[in-house]
Design an enzyme around this catalytic site. Sequence first.
Site, mmCIF file in Angstrom:
data_model
loop_
_atom_site.group_PDB
_atom_site.id
_atom_site.type_symbol
_atom_site.label_atom_id
_atom_site.label_comp_id
_atom_site.label_asym_id
_atom_site.label_seq_id
_atom_site.Cartn_x
_atom_site.Cartn_y
_atom_site.Cartn_z
ATOM 1 N N ARG A 285 -0.459 15.326 31.469
ATOM 2 C CA ARG A 285 1.337 14.904 30.751
ATOM 3 C C ARG A 285 2.349 15.966 29.775
ATOM 4 O O ARG A 285 2.896 16.774 29.889
ATOM 5 C CB ARG A 285 1.747 13.051 31.149
ATOM 6 C CG ARG A 285 3.241 12.868 31.755
ATOM 7 C CD ARG A 285 4.045 11.712 31.313
ATOM 8 N NE ARG A 285 2.593 11.320 30.797
ATOM 9 C CZ ARG A 285 4.055 10.611 29.315
ATOM 10 N NH1 ARG A 285 5.511 10.874 29.175
ATOM 11 N NH2 ARG A 285 3.038 9.424 28.349
ATOM 12 N N GLU A 301 -6.719 21.074 26.546
ATOM 13 C CA GLU A 301 -7.765 20.110 26.108
ATOM 14 C C GLU A 301 -7.449 19.037 27.026
ATOM 15 O O GLU A 301 -6.994 18.503 26.467
ATOM 16 C CB GLU A 301 -8.879 19.625 25.097
ATOM 17 C CG GLU A 301 -10.111 20.910 24.724
ATOM 18 C CD GLU A 301 -11.343 21.199 25.324
ATOM 19 O OE1 GLU A 301 -11.592 20.882 26.338
ATOM 20 O OE2 GLU A 301 -12.223 21.960 24.352
ATOM 21 N N CYS A 336 -13.837 12.221 28.976
ATOM 22 C CA CYS A 336 -12.958 13.098 29.996
ATOM 23 C C CYS A 336 -13.689 13.752 30.788
ATOM 24 O O CYS A 336 -13.007 14.009 31.410
ATOM 25 C CB CYS A 336 -11.830 14.223 29.128
ATOM 26 S SG CYS A 336 -13.098 15.177 27.603
HETATM 27 N N1 LIG Z 1 -10.285 17.588 27.857
HETATM 28 C C1 LIG Z 1 -10.959 17.194 27.063
HETATM 29 O O1 LIG Z 1 -11.742 17.270 26.138
HETATM 30 C C2 LIG Z 1 -10.029 15.072 26.094
HETATM 31 C C3 LIG Z 1 -11.346 15.067 25.746
HETATM 32 C C4 LIG Z 1 -10.992 13.520 25.242
HETATM 33 C C5 LIG Z 1 -9.569 13.025 26.285
HETATM 34 N N2 LIG Z 1 -8.755 13.813 27.522
HETATM 35 C C6 LIG Z 1 -7.683 13.400 28.287
HETATM 36 O O2 LIG Z 1 -7.239 12.509 27.379
HETATM 37 C C7 LIG Z 1 -6.203 11.875 28.087
HETATM 38 C C8 LIG Z 1 -6.303 10.429 27.018
HETATM 39 O O3 LIG Z 1 -5.887 10.066 25.905
HETATM 40 P P1 LIG Z 1 -4.960 9.203 25.896
HETATM 41 O O4 LIG Z 1 -4.335 8.652 26.744
HETATM 42 O O5 LIG Z 1 -4.568 9.159 24.480
HETATM 43 O O6 LIG Z 1 -3.906 10.600 25.338
HETATM 44 P P2 LIG Z 1 -2.418 11.545 25.210
HETATM 45 O O7 LIG Z 1 -2.186 12.374 25.467
HETATM 46 O O8 LIG Z 1 -1.725 10.017 25.858
HETATM 47 O O9 LIG Z 1 -2.187 11.400 23.531
HETATM 48 C C9 LIG Z 1 -2.786 12.647 22.800
HETATM 49 C C10 LIG Z 1 -2.625 12.316 21.695
HETATM 50 O O10 LIG Z 1 -1.356 13.153 21.760
HETATM 51 C C11 LIG Z 1 -0.009 12.625 21.065
HETATM 52 N N3 LIG Z 1 0.775 13.060 21.507
HETATM 53 C C12 LIG Z 1 1.595 11.908 22.328
HETATM 54 N N4 LIG Z 1 2.951 12.799 23.052
HETATM 55 C C13 LIG Z 1 2.587 13.371 21.952
HETATM 56 C C14 LIG Z 1 3.856 14.249 21.859
HETATM 57 N N5 LIG Z 1 4.245 14.432 22.452
HETATM 58 N N6 LIG Z 1 3.810 15.476 20.789
HETATM 59 C C15 LIG Z 1 2.567 15.531 20.108
HETATM 60 N N7 LIG Z 1 1.500 14.985 20.505
HETATM 61 C C16 LIG Z 1 2.084 13.516 21.149
HETATM 62 C C17 LIG Z 1 -0.582 10.746 20.742
HETATM 63 O O11 LIG Z 1 -0.320 9.863 19.815
HETATM 64 C C18 LIG Z 1 -2.482 11.210 21.169
HETATM 65 O O12 LIG Z 1 -3.050 12.107 19.581
HETATM 66 C C19 LIG Z 1 -6.810 11.492 29.050
HETATM 67 O O13 LIG Z 1 -6.463 12.109 30.766
HETATM 68 C C20 LIG Z 1 -7.706 12.065 29.392
HETATM 69 O O14 LIG Z 1 -9.002 13.017 30.186
HETATM 70 C C21 LIG Z 1 -8.964 14.978 27.413
#
Ligand SMILES: NC(=O)c1ccc[n+]([C@@H]2O[C@H](COP(=O)([O-])OP(=O)(O)OC[C@H]3O[C@@H](n4cnc5c(N)ncnc54)[C@H](O)[C@@H]3O)[C@@H](O)[C@H]2O)c1
Length: 555
Positions: A285, A301, A336
């Site tokens: 999202r 990612e 993830c």
């Molecule tokens: N593909 C990969 O390598 C990988 C690795 C780890 C986690 N993930 C994914 O991450 C998700 C879980 O992590 P989460 O819930 O912390 O994700 P998230 O997207 O809510 O947050 C990730 C980061 O983005 C920041 N963020 C949130 N809104 C933002 C914006 N508008 N602008 C800039 N930064 C913003 C958050 O503060 C956090 O540091 C799961 O969907 C998981 O699959 C993917």
Amino acid sequence: MYRLKGCRELRNRAPQIAINWFNTFSSSRSTHSVSFVTNITAEDISGSRPAEVQNLVQGKWTRSCNWNTVVDPLNGESFIKVAEVNEREIQPFVESLYKCPKHGLHNPFKSPERYLMFGDISAKAAHLLSLPEVSDFFTKLIQRVAPKSYQQAFGEVYVTQKFLENFSGDQVRFLARSFAVPGNHLGQQSHGFRWPYGPVAIVTPFNFPLEIPVLQLMGALYMGNKPVLKVDSKVAIVMEQMLRLLHECGLPVEDVDFINCDGKTMNKLLLEAKPRMTLFTGSSRIADKLAVDLKGRIKLEDAGFDWKILGPDVLEVDYVAWVCDQDAYACSGQKCSAQSILFMHENWGRSPLIAKIKDLAARRKLNDLTIGPVLTVTTEAMLEHKNKLLQIPGSKLLFGGEELENHSIPAIYGAIKPTAVFVPLEEILKDDNYELVTKEIFGPFQIVAEYKDNQLPMVLNALERMHAHLTAAVVSNDVLFLQDVIGKSVNGTTYVGLRARTTGAPQNHWFGPAGDPRGAGIGTPEAIKLVWSCHREIIYDVGPIPHNWEIPPST
Ligand SMILES: NC(=O)c1ccc[n+]([C@@H]2O[C@H](COP(=O)([O-])OP(=O)(O)OC[C@H]3O[C@@H](n4cnc5c(N)ncnc54)[C@H](O)[C@@H]3O)[C@@H](O)[C@H]2O)c1
């Protein structure tokens, strides 16, 4: 987390945070000089002795007007204070990125000695992380903020250490290896170079507080970029400590900015500072929002709804059951790469596989964190998801589906037993059900389905319709079966063979999604080059001009 009131701008004050490894390290190796003082251990951080996390900008550690308090995921006690930058305080970070030119802090024609400097920093940091007291400190600190078993947390430290070893010595300059092609005439040659982007940003999630930020940060630095790093505030203490360690190892303090803020503020910083490239790791999202906001100057990612297919050849049931349990439930399913859906051939359905997975899942305990708090999905939301799934005809609860017992995990987090819900394949494919069944639940939750020989195309259809293609596993030693599934799917990190798993992001293989031009990677030389550098071609054309050359007719 909640906010503490009051503005206390305390720039440049010495940090007061616990760095147990440092105390141990300095007392046991007196030849190593250090520049900061610490006083508590990872275990001691508590409501009565809260730790503090600061920001780093333009070479200075700073505090902020706002303190966010992180609650201990195991008991709800306020135990870490994070100096959070608000939207009115981002200017120093914007200016810092503006100071870095597009051609970066180094490139093959500018300050090449910095490639060697980063080889040295990596060697020293790898050595420090290999010391038992240092790795134990980081392992326990990770456990405090992103609760997982000691072994799972240690795995992060180990991968980070091995990654740093991999890029020691001359390996950083080899990342910037160029090539040359002879030209059309004497004096002409084209050279391809790996070029930095200059000012860049890194945004990372909560689940791997050390491994993801360090691997991406170092990749960015190796290629000559200047990054601003934002880690999820819940776990930022780990990376704050790691930056201090990197400074000890020779990282210039101006080379990296470190910001603690909420997503909205980070979004604003990205729009104002206009980094030339942003690496985002997190949910799809936010990834999609940033891709639009940043006009495509981003690599992603993002989410994983990761699948495993068990082929027709049933072998080593105990081993396969154990891998399924680890893939779905280690780190309480908050990888993830966690196994989100298991498609098993009917031959496996007739084996004791599911009963064995159930037994293995039942061994998981809160007291050793083999199961624990879920940081982004509440208990209520997970149980509601289970209930919705159970309304699908033919679906059934295989095990779990209940709240953990005897816990003090705060209600803002989730606490459920390892859960598996069976859903018939035909139902999964129905338009009304597909989105629900394939929704990523970032917790100890998996879907199980069964297929017959002639239903493999239906399984492949289910994979085709997924929107994220991160990890996958095809558990079979039937080569023709493997060829069929690999040839008709796209996941970026796919394990195949009897020992296949969905989780596993070591430093020795590529990890990242495929099928998306915005897709990033992590860990390997290819990932670093793809994410953190672009191609630049320099065509030398120095002559000589042939002595009988005359001005030709216009063309
Ligand atoms: N593909 C990969 O390598 C990988 C690795 C780890 C986690 N993930 C994914 O991450 C998700 C879980 O992590 P989460 O819930 O912390 O994700 P998230 O997207 O809510 O947050 C990730 C980061 O983005 C920041 N963020 C949130 N809104 C933002 C914006 N508008 N602008 C800039 N930064 C913003 C958050 O503060 C956090 O540091 C799961 O969907 C998981 O699959 C993917």
